[in-house]
Scaffold this motif. Structure first.
Motif, short mmCIF file in Angstrom:
data_model
loop_
_atom_site.label_atom_id
_atom_site.label_comp_id
_atom_site.label_asym_id
_atom_site.label_seq_id
_atom_site.Cartn_x
_atom_site.Cartn_y
_atom_site.Cartn_z
N ASN A 1 0.88 -1.12 0.06
CA ASN A 1 0.14 -0.08 0.06
C ASN A 1 0.81 1.07 -0.07
O ASN A 1 0.44 2.37 -0.24
CB ASN A 1 -1.01 -0.14 1.02
N ASP B 1 8.04 0.48 -2.33
CA ASP B 1 8.34 -0.27 -3.81
C ASP B 1 8.70 -1.57 -3.45
O ASP B 1 9.19 -2.03 -2.22
CB ASP B 1 9.47 0.30 -4.21
N SER C 1 10.79 1.19 1.85
CA SER C 1 9.85 1.80 2.53
C SER C 1 10.19 3.22 2.04
O SER C 1 10.97 3.84 1.76
CB SER C 1 9.95 1.94 4.00
N PRO C 2 9.03 4.02 1.73
CA PRO C 2 9.10 5.37 1.44
C PRO C 2 9.81 6.30 2.20
O PRO C 2 9.67 5.93 3.87
CB PRO C 2 7.85 5.86 1.40
N PRO C 3 10.73 7.03 1.98
CA PRO C 3 11.52 7.72 3.03
C PRO C 3 10.75 8.55 3.80
O PRO C 3 11.32 9.16 4.75
CB PRO C 3 12.64 8.39 2.18
N CYS C 4 9.67 8.96 3.72
CA CYS C 4 8.97 10.34 4.29
C CYS C 4 7.59 9.70 4.84
O CYS C 4 7.06 10.46 5.37
CB CYS C 4 8.58 11.32 3.29
N ILE C 5 7.33 8.41 4.88
CA ILE C 5 6.25 8.01 5.59
C ILE C 5 6.54 7.01 6.73
O ILE C 5 7.08 6.18 6.69
CB ILE C 5 5.24 7.34 4.48
N ASN D 1 2.61 1.97 9.76
CA ASN D 1 2.85 0.78 9.25
C ASN D 1 2.37 0.71 7.83
O ASN D 1 1.44 1.15 7.43
CB ASN D 1 1.50 0.08 10.15
N ASN D 2 3.25 -0.07 7.11
CA ASN D 2 2.81 -0.32 5.70
C ASN D 2 2.68 -1.95 5.62
O ASN D 2 3.15 -2.78 6.00
CB ASN D 2 4.29 0.06 4.95
N GLN E 1 9.77 9.29 -4.52
CA GLN E 1 9.58 8.05 -3.57
C GLN E 1 8.77 8.09 -2.45
O GLN E 1 7.95 7.41 -1.90
CB GLN E 1 10.77 7.49 -3.28
N CYS E 2 8.57 9.52 -2.37
CA CYS E 2 7.48 9.78 -0.90
C CYS E 2 6.21 9.95 -1.55
O CYS E 2 5.41 10.58 -0.79
CB CYS E 2 8.11 11.31 -0.31
N PHE E 3 5.74 9.52 -2.57
CA PHE E 3 4.66 9.60 -3.21
C PHE E 3 4.02 10.97 -3.28
O PHE E 3 3.09 11.43 -3.30
CB PHE E 3 3.34 8.91 -2.24
N PHE F 1 19.37 13.17 -0.40
CA PHE F 1 18.84 11.75 -0.26
C PHE F 1 18.93 11.34 -1.87
O PHE F 1 18.68 12.17 -2.87
CB PHE F 1 17.43 12.12 -0.04
N LEU G 1 17.33 7.96 -3.93
CA LEU G 1 16.77 6.50 -3.86
C LEU G 1 16.85 6.21 -5.39
O LEU G 1 17.05 5.01 -5.63
CB LEU G 1 15.57 6.40 -3.26
N TYR G 2 16.42 7.23 -6.20
CA TYR G 2 16.91 7.04 -7.60
C TYR G 2 17.82 7.90 -7.86
O TYR G 2 18.14 9.05 -7.74
CB TYR G 2 15.42 7.62 -8.04
N ASN H 1 -3.21 9.16 1.40
CA ASN H 1 -3.35 7.54 1.42
C ASN H 1 -4.26 7.08 2.46
O ASN H 1 -3.76 7.02 3.77
CB ASN H 1 -2.00 6.74 1.54
N LEU I 1 -3.48 4.29 5.24
CA LEU I 1 -2.17 4.63 6.22
C LEU I 1 -3.10 5.15 7.48
O LEU I 1 -4.03 5.78 7.44
CB LEU I 1 -1.16 5.49 5.86
N VAL J 1 -0.19 12.36 3.10
CA VAL J 1 1.21 12.39 2.80
C VAL J 1 2.10 13.29 2.66
O VAL J 1 1.88 14.06 1.80
CB VAL J 1 1.12 11.60 1.01
N ALA K 1 4.85 14.14 2.39
CA ALA K 1 5.88 14.54 1.18
C ALA K 1 5.09 14.48 -0.20
O ALA K 1 5.50 13.63 -0.93
CB ALA K 1 7.35 13.54 1.26
N LYS L 1 8.44 18.42 2.03
CA LYS L 1 9.55 17.26 2.54
C LYS L 1 10.36 16.91 1.27
O LYS L 1 10.63 17.71 0.29
CB LYS L 1 8.78 16.06 2.99
N ILE L 2 10.72 15.77 1.10
CA ILE L 2 11.77 15.29 0.18
C ILE L 2 10.85 14.58 -1.07
O ILE L 2 10.18 13.66 -0.95
CB ILE L 2 12.67 14.21 0.70
#
Lengths: 115, 324
Positions: A69, A72, A84-88, A91-92, B22-24, B68, B70-71, B257, B260, B265, B267, B303-304
């Protein structure tokens, strides 16, 4: 006006394409499908961190389908890597669905806590 | 006069639509890369095709660059189509559709020892927007034209895309899987003495929650354009070239989201300012070729999030007169 004549054929073509899509027929299986476990190497990770997640199942011709949810999933098969997303923080949920040759399916979910 | 104005085809690519994060923070997917300035004449069919390439390779945290990573990089190739038809001189219907040839992310090399794969790719149709556009005001003496449209956004897929039975990351999903509403306003003012034209396009997008329990943020785009006919000394080059400078602000609110515990969200959402030079070439008053670049002037991300580095569009447009 000619263009309108050709447009009339589009719905017919669309229907033909739809009819030509046939699903694979389910096959018989010798063993019942059993989804034994879904385990993460680490159930608590840092934001942006990763962990391997492994599904253990028994059955004939098993395929594993993965979703999350948030975050990646990399790789495929019985073991994948979850990032995991770096900013959330929170619980995933990662879900794995196993399917055998007879199209029987079973699902399990696991929660990864991001702190 | 207005005939030549109408053929001017403005790029209105909503570049933040395809921002990756990546932070949606990724706010969704592009609806279209171009915009008809106003309504079409009755029985005129306009077909536009374009290709867009966008590239990102650095993260932002607020106003500043972030370490940061990730990509390493993220990019896409996108094909778009906008088809419009003049029902009357004051009412035009439009359909915008897009297809991602690929939408790709490369994970950072420093993660290579821990990751089973380093590249993720998605592709496919994203969405269609069906709109009705009304000419509200037209005054040839002033001269000014104002039109407005309202449209519905229809997702061309409602479930996430999988590759090898693994759900693709949200950043490479070709569609945001959400229905929505799009409202637009188009204002044109011409200064005949200087050969200048001023345009303003405002666009508001609202997305409904998709079946993944995800709500993309609302978006407001404000674009100001200045266009001028270009004159060259070579006789064969004259009259057909138009230069356009666009200043565009894009504002997006947070995504949610609902799977959650804390749905907002953090970010996600941004405030971006772009400078977009564009050159148009018109042939025989029915063909139009355009080239443009998107250059970010100012970027602020909550945020990022990974920011846009540049984007380029190439476009071809053809008008047809449908005789009854």
């Amino acid at each position: 006006m000619k263009i309108y004549k050709y447009l009339l054929f589009l719905p017919v073509l669309f229907l033909l394409i739809l009819c030509s899509c046939e699903k694979d027929k389910p096959q018989d299986v010798d063993r019942p499908l059993v989804f034994e476990s879904l385990l993460a190497e680490n159930d608590t990770i840092i934001p942006g961190g990763s962990t391997n997640v492994t599904a253990t199942a028994d059955g004939d011709g098993i395929t594993y389908t993965w979703s999350a949810n948030s975050g990646d999933i990399l790789g495929n098969g019985s073991t994948v890597t979850y990032i995991s997303p770096p900013c959330i923080i929170g619980n995933n949920t990662i879900t794995c669905t196993v399917k055998d040759k007879a199209d029987n399916t079973l699902s399990k979910s696991i929660t990864i806590t991001v702190l | 006069m207005l005939r030549s104005i109408i053929i001017v085809f403005l790029f209105f690519q909503l570049s933040a639509d395809i921002a990756l994060s990546q932070c949606f923070g990724s706010p969704g997917n592009p609806a279209a890369g171009t915009s008809n300035l106003g309504t079409l004449k009755k029985n005129v069919l306009r077909v536009n095709l374009y290709h867009r390439y966008s590239y990102s390779d650095s993260y932002f945290n607020g106003y500043t660059h972030s370490d940061f990573s990730l990509y390493d990089k993220a990019y896409y190739h996108f094909l778009g189509n906008l088809t419009a038809f003049g029902i009357t001189d004051k009412f035009t219907i439009e359909a915008e559709t897009g297809y991602f040839i690929n939408k790709t992310i490369h994970y950072a090399q420093h993660l290579a020892p821990t990751l089973p794969e380093m590249i993720k790719k998605g592709y496919g149709f994203n969405q269609t927007i069906l709109s009705g556009k009304f000419l509200i005001l037209s005054d040839d003496k002033f001269p000014v034209k104002w039109s407005a449209s309202t449209g519905i956004k229809i997702p061309l897929r409602i479930n996430p895309q999988y590759h090898n039975n693994t759900q693709l990351p949200q950043d490479v999903q070709p569609s945001n899987m959400a229905w929505g509403i799009v409202l637009q306003s188009y204002l044109l003012k011409e200064n005949s003495f200087r050969g200048l034209r001023y345009f303003m396009i405002n666009r508001y997008e609202y997305n409904f929650r998709n079946n993944q329990n995800f709500l993309w943020g609302q978006a407001l785009y404000n674009s100001f354009y200045l266009s001028k006919r270009l004159h060259f000394k070579k006789a064969w080059l004259t009259e057909n070239w138009t230069g356009i400078f666009q200043l565009r602000h894009e504002l997006r609110t947070h995504n949610y989201n609902y799977d959650l515990i804390s749905p907002e969200v953090s970010a996600s959402g941004s405030s971006l300012l772009y400078f977009t030079p564009q050159i148009n070439y018109t042939a025989k008053e029915i063909w139009n070729f355009s080239l443009m670049f998107d250059v970010p002037l100012f970027q602020y991300y909550n945020k990022i999030q990974i920011g846009n580095k540049f984007a380029a569009n190439v476009s071809i447009t053809r008008d047809f007169v449908i005789k009854k």
